[in-house]
Write a protein that holds these residues in place. Sequence first.
Motif, PDB file in Angstrom:
ATOM      1  N   ASP A  36      23.028  14.117  25.676  1.00  0.00           N
ATOM      2  CA  ASP A  36      22.608  13.421  24.456  1.00  0.00           C
ATOM      3  C   ASP A  36      23.812  13.297  23.511  1.00  0.00           C
ATOM      4  OD1 ASP A  36      21.472  12.430  22.173  1.00  0.00           O
ATOM      5  OD2 ASP A  36      20.020  14.055  21.916  1.00  0.00           O
ATOM      6  N   VAL A  37      24.435  12.123  23.514  1.00  0.00           N
ATOM      7  CA  VAL A  37      25.636  11.928  22.696  1.00  0.00           C
ATOM      8  C   VAL A  37      25.302  11.296  21.340  1.00  0.00           C
ATOM      9  CG1 VAL A  37      27.147  11.755  24.695  1.00  0.00           C
ATOM     10  CG2 VAL A  37      26.118   9.677  23.759  1.00  0.00           C
ATOM     11  N   SER A  38      24.014  11.179  21.026  1.00  0.00           N
ATOM     12  CA  SER A  38      23.640  10.626  19.726  1.00  0.00           C
ATOM     13  C   SER A  38      24.007  11.603  18.615  1.00  0.00           C
ATOM     14  CB  SER A  38      22.130  10.342  19.692  1.00  0.00           C
ATOM     15  OG  SER A  38      21.395  11.541  19.815  1.00  0.00           O
ATOM     16  N   ASN A  39      24.009  11.099  17.388  1.00  0.00           N
ATOM     17  CA  ASN A  39      24.276  11.949  16.226  1.00  0.00           C
ATOM     18  C   ASN A  39      25.613  12.675  16.352  1.00  0.00           C
ATOM     19  OD1 ASN A  39      23.695  13.069  13.705  1.00  0.00           O
ATOM     20  ND2 ASN A  39      22.643  14.848  14.594  1.00  0.00           N
ATOM     21  N   GLU A  40      26.629  11.932  16.829  1.00  0.00           N
ATOM     22  CA  GLU A  40      27.989  12.455  17.003  1.00  0.00           C
ATOM     23  C   GLU A  40      28.027  13.686  17.897  1.00  0.00           C
ATOM     24  OE1 GLU A  40      29.382  13.046  13.013  1.00  0.00           O
ATOM     25  OE2 GLU A  40      29.991  10.944  12.813  1.00  0.00           O
ATOM     26  N   GLY A  41      27.131  13.721  18.888  1.00  0.00           N
ATOM     27  CA  GLY A  41      27.132  14.806  19.868  1.00  0.00           C
ATOM     28  C   GLY A  41      26.645  16.133  19.348  1.00  0.00           C
ATOM     29  N   LYS A  42      25.990  16.139  18.209  1.00  0.00           N
ATOM     30  CA  LYS A  42      25.566  17.405  17.606  1.00  0.00           C
ATOM     31  C   LYS A  42      24.381  18.056  18.325  1.00  0.00           C
ATOM     32  CE  LYS A  42      27.299  16.175  13.016  1.00  0.00           C
ATOM     33  NZ  LYS A  42      26.956  15.831  11.613  1.00  0.00           N
ATOM     34  N   ASN A  43      23.710  17.283  19.200  1.00  0.00           N
ATOM     35  CA  ASN A  43      22.558  17.838  19.921  1.00  0.00           C
ATOM     36  C   ASN A  43      22.949  18.473  21.254  1.00  0.00           C
ATOM     37  OD1 ASN A  43      20.954  16.700  17.883  1.00  0.00           O
ATOM     38  ND2 ASN A  43      20.762  14.769  19.002  1.00  0.00           N
ATOM     39  N   ILE A  44      24.202  18.308  21.671  1.00  0.00           N
ATOM     40  CA  ILE A  44      24.595  18.681  23.032  1.00  0.00           C
ATOM     41  C   ILE A  44      24.441  20.173  23.294  1.00  0.00           C
ATOM     42  CG2 ILE A  44      26.578  18.860  24.592  1.00  0.00           C
ATOM     43  CD1 ILE A  44      27.500  16.120  23.517  1.00  0.00           C
ATOM     44  N   THR A  45      24.963  21.007  22.416  1.00  0.00           N
ATOM     45  CA  THR A  45      24.920  22.447  22.679  1.00  0.00           C
ATOM     46  C   THR A  45      23.489  22.989  22.660  1.00  0.00           C
ATOM     47  OG1 THR A  45      25.407  22.830  20.328  1.00  0.00           O
ATOM     48  CG2 THR A  45      27.257  22.939  21.881  1.00  0.00           C
ATOM     49  N   GLY A  46      22.677  22.489  21.750  1.00  0.00           N
ATOM     50  CA  GLY A  46      21.279  22.914  21.710  1.00  0.00           C
ATOM     51  C   GLY A  46      20.548  22.519  22.978  1.00  0.00           C
ATOM     52  N   GLN A  47      20.849  21.340  23.471  1.00  0.00           N
ATOM     53  CA  GLN A  47      20.251  20.839  24.707  1.00  0.00           C
ATOM     54  C   GLN A  47      20.648  21.736  25.889  1.00  0.00           C
ATOM     55  OE1 GLN A  47      22.326  17.411  26.196  1.00  0.00           O
ATOM     56  NE2 GLN A  47      20.451  16.434  26.896  1.00  0.00           N
ATOM     57  N   ILE A  48      21.921  22.116  25.961  1.00  0.00           N
ATOM     58  CA  ILE A  48      22.391  22.989  27.041  1.00  0.00           C
ATOM     59  C   ILE A  48      21.734  24.361  26.941  1.00  0.00           C
ATOM     60  CG2 ILE A  48      24.421  24.232  27.918  1.00  0.00           C
ATOM     61  CD1 ILE A  48      26.078  21.733  27.165  1.00  0.00           C
ATOM     62  N   ALA A  49      21.699  24.913  25.730  1.00  0.00           N
ATOM     63  CA  ALA A  49      21.098  26.238  25.526  1.00  0.00           C
ATOM     64  C   ALA A  49      19.629  26.246  25.949  1.00  0.00           C
ATOM     65  CB  ALA A  49      21.232  26.646  24.063  1.00  0.00           C
ATOM     66  N   TYR A  50      18.899  25.210  25.575  1.00  0.00           N
ATOM     67  CA  TYR A  50      17.484  25.121  25.920  1.00  0.00           C
ATOM     68  C   TYR A  50      17.299  25.014  27.432  1.00  0.00           C
ATOM     69  CZ  TYR A  50      12.696  23.383  26.246  1.00  0.00           C
ATOM     70  OH  TYR A  50      11.375  23.216  26.579  1.00  0.00           O
ATOM     71  N   LEU A  98      33.253  24.597  20.293  1.00  0.00           N
ATOM     72  CA  LEU A  98      32.235  24.670  21.344  1.00  0.00           C
ATOM     73  C   LEU A  98      31.843  26.113  21.651  1.00  0.00           C
ATOM     74  CD1 LEU A  98      30.499  23.343  23.488  1.00  0.00           C
ATOM     75  CD2 LEU A  98      32.524  23.189  24.964  1.00  0.00           C
ATOM     76  N   LYS A  99      32.787  26.986  21.794  1.00  0.00           N
ATOM     77  CA  LYS A  99      32.498  28.398  22.114  1.00  0.00           C
ATOM     78  C   LYS A  99      31.624  29.040  21.032  1.00  0.00           C
ATOM     79  CE  LYS A  99      34.879  32.878  22.448  1.00  0.00           C
ATOM     80  NZ  LYS A  99      34.255  33.426  23.673  1.00  0.00           N
ATOM     81  N   GLU A 100      32.062  28.911  19.798  1.00  0.00           N
ATOM     82  CA  GLU A 100      31.353  29.554  18.689  1.00  0.00           C
ATOM     83  C   GLU A 100      29.919  29.043  18.574  1.00  0.00           C
ATOM     84  OE1 GLU A 100      31.678  29.788  13.785  1.00  0.00           O
ATOM     85  OE2 GLU A 100      33.395  29.116  14.960  1.00  0.00           O
ATOM     86  N   ILE A 101      29.752  27.730  18.688  1.00  0.00           N
ATOM     87  CA  ILE A 101      28.427  27.133  18.512  1.00  0.00           C
ATOM     88  C   ILE A 101      27.501  27.502  19.662  1.00  0.00           C
ATOM     89  CG2 ILE A 101      27.174  24.949  18.395  1.00  0.00           C
ATOM     90  CD1 ILE A 101      29.694  23.796  16.982  1.00  0.00           C
ATOM     91  N   LEU A 102      28.016  27.412  20.912  1.00  0.00           N
ATOM     92  CA  LEU A 102      27.159  27.698  22.061  1.00  0.00           C
ATOM     93  C   LEU A 102      26.832  29.192  22.148  1.00  0.00           C
ATOM     94  CD1 LEU A 102      25.688  26.354  24.375  1.00  0.00           C
ATOM     95  CD2 LEU A 102      27.733  26.647  25.800  1.00  0.00           C
TER      96      LEU A 102
END
Length: 322
Positions: A36-50, A98-102
């Motif tokens: 999900d690259v929408s919203n400047e890719g801000k959903n990517i890490t949450g999507q991976i975590a889920y 990326l590390k910190e957020i994920l």
Amino acid sequence: MPQKWLVGVDLGGTATKLGITDDNGKMIHKWEIPTDVSNEGKNITGQIAYSIQQKLAETGLQKHDVKGIGIGAPGPADPETGVISEAVNLGWKCEYSLKEILEAETSLPVFVDNDANCAALGEMWKGAGSGSKDLVCVTLGTGVGGGIIANGQIVHGKNGAAGEIGHIISVAAGGASCNCGKTGCLETIASATGIVRLAYEQLAAQGQTGQLAGIHSKLGRLSAKDIFDSAKSNDTAAITVIDTVSLHLGIALANIANTLNPEKIIVGGGVSMAGDILLDPLRKYFTMYSFPRVAQSSEVTLATLGNDAGVIGASWLVKNGF
């Protein structure tokens, strides 16, 4: 001591591949989700975590069974900080932690590197480079990526941009525009996009005759696979395109090998699925332009892990604490 599982993630602009491996790199579970690259890719890490959370629940694994998450992402990476400096295809137009957020979203240790570096590590660990400590991996897909391993370690360079093989200049004047902002990069020739561009140019120059021209006339478009399939049927235009691609790629890899003298040069990515129709002329030009002793000791071969290379390489990051 109980088995600790490794989670590998290969983050791409269209799809994200994930896998769970054991400590020896054997893939136990693998799956894929759209990126999900929408919203400047801000959903990517949450999507991976889920997605990881869901897979652990499905398999009956607990977080304490997991040693950590390794992730390969496009763009220059700083493995110490886990920052990706830029990944335009993901919407990350500036430094992204990326590390910190994920880690915050998964409560697990996260290890970050460039996606092509992870593919190189995967091939070194479990693929065509198994047993080799000095190798170069070049990935030919929508773009051209590269990973360099010296004495068993990835070469990152000063700011994580080492191995950008796709941006070696192959056409010094009058080359095609590249996404990096320059012209004449190897990526404009040896990527799937570049191969198709060369085919259109060749058909325009020689006229609309032959198998490749017929495919273009029928479909109104071409793919890299169409070009390789046509070359296998001795289509003149397709053979000319592949020879041009092999020449430029062969020169670039010869120059890299003359500098590094790797034991193996591994060619992967979707374009490499063409097999010997690409590899044979590539080896010819590589040998022609390599320093003789380098040509004798550096083997050009195809990757063997396919789409699993990046995931397995990302798991290697976790295993080794990088």
